[in-house]
Design an enzyme around this catalytic site. Structure first.
Site, mmCIF file in Angstrom:
data_model
loop_
_atom_site.group_PDB
_atom_site.id
_atom_site.type_symbol
_atom_site.label_atom_id
_atom_site.label_comp_id
_atom_site.label_asym_id
_atom_site.label_seq_id
_atom_site.Cartn_x
_atom_site.Cartn_y
_atom_site.Cartn_z
ATOM 1 N N HIS A 233 35.978 36.872 37.100
ATOM 2 C CA HIS A 233 35.419 36.402 38.377
ATOM 3 C C HIS A 233 36.053 37.043 39.605
ATOM 4 O O HIS A 233 35.636 36.765 40.727
ATOM 5 C CB HIS A 233 35.508 34.875 38.496
ATOM 6 C CG HIS A 233 36.890 34.357 38.764
ATOM 7 N ND1 HIS A 233 37.790 34.107 37.758
ATOM 8 C CD2 HIS A 233 37.534 34.053 39.918
ATOM 9 C CE1 HIS A 233 38.917 33.657 38.285
ATOM 10 N NE2 HIS A 233 38.799 33.623 39.596
HETATM 11 C C1 UD1 Z 1 37.299 31.138 44.450
HETATM 12 C C2 UD1 Z 1 38.654 31.547 45.005
HETATM 13 C C3 UD1 Z 1 39.443 32.275 43.924
HETATM 14 C C4 UD1 Z 1 39.507 31.456 42.658
HETATM 15 C C5 UD1 Z 1 38.123 31.058 42.216
HETATM 16 C C6 UD1 Z 1 38.223 30.130 41.044
HETATM 17 C C7 UD1 Z 1 38.799 32.163 47.407
HETATM 18 C C8 UD1 Z 1 38.893 33.305 48.353
HETATM 19 N N1 UD1 Z 1 38.510 32.490 46.133
HETATM 20 O O1 UD1 Z 1 36.579 32.327 44.159
HETATM 21 O O2 UD1 Z 1 40.766 32.496 44.392
HETATM 22 O O3 UD1 Z 1 40.123 32.221 41.657
HETATM 23 O O4 UD1 Z 1 37.458 30.361 43.295
HETATM 24 O O5 UD1 Z 1 37.059 29.992 40.331
HETATM 25 O O6 UD1 Z 1 38.981 31.051 47.786
HETATM 26 N N2 UD1 Z 1 29.225 29.575 43.652
HETATM 27 C C9 UD1 Z 1 28.288 28.796 43.043
HETATM 28 N N3 UD1 Z 1 28.626 27.504 42.752
HETATM 29 C C10 UD1 Z 1 29.821 26.959 43.044
HETATM 30 C C11 UD1 Z 1 30.766 27.775 43.678
HETATM 31 C C12 UD1 Z 1 30.465 29.099 43.974
HETATM 32 O O7 UD1 Z 1 27.178 29.236 42.754
HETATM 33 O O8 UD1 Z 1 30.049 25.774 42.737
HETATM 34 C C13 UD1 Z 1 28.893 30.991 43.934
HETATM 35 C C14 UD1 Z 1 28.346 31.202 45.350
HETATM 36 O O9 UD1 Z 1 27.379 32.203 45.287
HETATM 37 C C15 UD1 Z 1 29.547 31.739 46.103
HETATM 38 C C16 UD1 Z 1 30.288 32.502 45.018
HETATM 39 O O10 UD1 Z 1 30.074 31.785 43.829
HETATM 40 O O11 UD1 Z 1 29.195 32.525 47.186
HETATM 41 C C17 UD1 Z 1 31.766 32.630 45.290
HETATM 42 O O12 UD1 Z 1 32.356 31.360 45.507
HETATM 43 P P1 UD1 Z 1 33.714 31.234 46.387
HETATM 44 O O13 UD1 Z 1 34.211 29.844 46.346
HETATM 45 O O14 UD1 Z 1 33.520 31.839 47.728
HETATM 46 O O15 UD1 Z 1 34.691 32.187 45.651
HETATM 47 P P2 UD1 Z 1 35.013 32.339 44.112
HETATM 48 O O16 UD1 Z 1 34.631 33.697 43.663
HETATM 49 O O17 UD1 Z 1 34.478 31.162 43.358
HETATM 50 N N1 UDP Z 2 38.486 27.090 33.239
HETATM 51 C C1 UDP Z 2 37.550 26.178 32.741
HETATM 52 N N2 UDP Z 2 36.330 26.655 32.348
HETATM 53 C C2 UDP Z 2 36.002 27.984 32.395
HETATM 54 C C3 UDP Z 2 36.965 28.890 32.910
HETATM 55 C C4 UDP Z 2 38.185 28.410 33.332
HETATM 56 O O1 UDP Z 2 37.835 24.976 32.645
HETATM 57 O O2 UDP Z 2 34.882 28.333 32.006
HETATM 58 C C5 UDP Z 2 39.785 26.559 33.696
HETATM 59 C C6 UDP Z 2 41.015 27.204 33.075
HETATM 60 O O3 UDP Z 2 41.373 26.553 31.855
HETATM 61 C C7 UDP Z 2 42.060 26.998 34.151
HETATM 62 C C8 UDP Z 2 41.245 27.131 35.438
HETATM 63 O O4 UDP Z 2 39.894 26.862 35.071
HETATM 64 O O5 UDP Z 2 42.594 25.680 34.063
HETATM 65 C C9 UDP Z 2 41.363 28.512 36.028
HETATM 66 O O6 UDP Z 2 40.448 28.638 37.067
HETATM 67 P P1 UDP Z 2 39.796 30.016 37.520
HETATM 68 O O7 UDP Z 2 39.945 31.037 36.446
HETATM 69 O O8 UDP Z 2 38.440 29.714 38.025
HETATM 70 O O9 UDP Z 2 40.670 30.407 38.815
HETATM 71 P P2 UDP Z 2 42.049 31.176 39.027
HETATM 72 O O10 UDP Z 2 43.070 30.527 38.175
HETATM 73 O O11 UDP Z 2 41.827 32.616 38.717
HETATM 74 O O12 UDP Z 2 42.307 31.001 40.481
#
Ligand code: UD1
Ligand code: UDP
Length: 370
Positions: free
Chosen positions: A204
């Site tokens: 991601h």
């Molecule tokens: C965010 C965090 C990242 C973290 C990740 C965990 C920031 C800068 N990034 O990244 O550090 O590792 O979460 O998963 O804060 N979207 C959906 N549904 C949701 C949420 C997001 O469809 O419930 C889609 C939207 O199109 C959105 C995109 O995902 O624009 C990105 O979501 P965003 O929260 O901005 O960043 P992540 O890539 O999820």
């Molecule tokens: N995780 C989850 N389902 C998934 C992928 C990740 O429950 O499909 C959990 C994982 O076990 C960990 C957390 O989400 O506890 C990590 O989050 P993510 O990878 O989204 O973010 P990051 O740690 O990179 O910020």
């Protein structure tokens, strides 16, 4: 003592839950604020159910947007709330935009600010999270570090010893508290998988999934690996569209994002995990499962030095050769000190004994930073 605990996105929930519980056990009044950065049921609601987190006391509903939009919306919504709730301490976790936004508002409003996961550094300024980490630490009173390397980073940046507390890893508190329940999950049979006979993948990071050339290269590598070890890829919403456009090679099964208990069960039984997640590098280390990180750097080097994690970068040939090496000779399980399930108790002790804003540990002049 009144404490606001902030959560906003998937990796926050498993970090904030044990901290809330430990603070409440210690007698604090806890107000849970959810920014709404993640909102899909599979990225949000399932974690409240699986982890038994009570519904948020306040919900800011900020949703998605550019960095400035999202950060700005959290700040605008959090500022009046902070004024109204008037906590003694605000606790932020991790490195997402919601973390930084609430940290900035708190630092100017007056309550003490505690950062859980302080001191992690990838030294990669192209990562939005690195900006969030450095800036959040800079305005925090309590720097709650998960490991000694994080504390070393903070000391090297000029923070004072009395601000830095090596407390261990709260994510591992939640992992250990839920491992037995996770092992009761039927997710393996639902996906037709057997213990030790598949690889688990998550992708991601913008650097991996936003650029079609990079993602195509990663998928090529995954396709080769899948010839030897079938792969399951729970798809993060950021990657969903791009994966659908490019298409995935045979042997890779795309499934929706997994709930917490299912995902722990999937990691626990995997032969190997391939990931660009921060938290997954830590959980695989605690579980002793081989992990190949699809990045050039990590803010969690302890998982490489004292765990089962190997950095493979993003070059397809190097990824394939690294995974092959891991499959042929899996690393011995090792667990870093203080990743023992009690980090949140240590955090509660620091905060409950820490006093009020009048005795704030954050330097009020710039001398600490030269
Ligand atoms: C965010 C965090 C990242 C973290 C990740 C965990 C920031 C800068 N990034 O990244 O550090 O590792 O979460 O998963 O804060 N979207 C959906 N549904 C949701 C949420 C997001 O469809 O419930 C889609 C939207 O199109 C959105 C995109 O995902 O624009 C990105 O979501 P965003 O929260 O901005 O960043 P992540 O890539 O999820
Ligand atoms: N995780 C989850 N389902 C998934 C992928 C990740 O429950 O499909 C959990 C994982 O076990 C960990 C957390 O989400 O506890 C990590 O989050 P993510 O990878 O989204 O973010 P990051 O740690 O990179 O910020």
């Amino acid at each position: 003592m009144r404490v606001i605990c902030v959560a906003g996105a998937r990796p926050n929930y498993m970090k904030i839950k044990p901290v809330m519980d430990a603070l409440e056990r210690g007698g604090a009044e806890v107000v849970l604020v959810h920014t709404g950065q993640h909102y899909d049921p599979s990225m949000n609601d399932v974690f409240f159910q699986d982890l038994g987190i009570r519904p948020p006391d306040r919900f800011l509903g900020v949703g998605s947007g550019t960095h400035a939009e999202q950060t700005g919306r959290v700040m605008t919504a959090f500022e009046p709330l902070l004024d109204e709730v008037a906590p003694d301490v605000v606790v932020v976790v991790g490195d997402i935009n919601s973390t930084l936004a609430c940290a900035l508002v708190t630092a100017k409003a007056g309550p003490l600010l505690a950062h859980v996961e302080a001191g992690l550094r990838s030294r990669d300024w192209t990562m939005p999270e690195e900006v969030n980490r450095v800036a959040t630490d800079r305005v925090s009173d309590y720097l709650l570090a998960p490991s000694p390397d994080a504390a070393d980073n903070l000391r090297a940046e000029g923070y004072r010893d009395d601000q830095i507390h090596v407390v261990g890893n709260v994510m591992i508190d939640t992992l250990f508290a839920n491992l037995d329940r996770a092992r009761e999950s039927d997710v393996l049979s639902r996906y037709g998988l057997s213990r030790g006979e598949y690889g688990l993948v998550t992708l991601h990071r913008p650097a991996n999934v936003d650029d079609p050339v990079v993602l195509t290269g990663l998928l090529k590598a995954l396709g080769e690996i899948a010839g030897r070890c079938p792969l399951l890829l729970p798809v993060h919403p950021r990657a969903a569209g791009r994966l659908a456009d490019i298409g995935v090679p045979g042997g890779i099964r795309l499934v929706p994002p997994a709930g917490y208990l299912d995902f722990i069960a999937l990691q626990d039984a995997a032969r190997v995990v391939l990931t660009d997640s921060g938290g997954v590098q830590e959980e695989t280390t605690a579980l002793g499962v081989p992990c190949v990180t699809l990045r050039d750097n990590t803010e969690r080097p302890i998982t490489v030095e004292q765990g089962t994690n190997v950095l493979a970068g993003r070059d397809p040939a190097r990824i394939v050769s690294t995974v092959t090496r891991m499959l042929d000779g899996p690393p011995a399980p090792r667990r870093p000190e203080l990743w023992d399930g009690h980090a949140s108790d240590r955090i509660a002790t620091v905060l409950l004994e820490g006093g009020t804003a009048d005795s704030r540990p954050r330097p009020t002049d710039q001398t600490a930073f030269g």
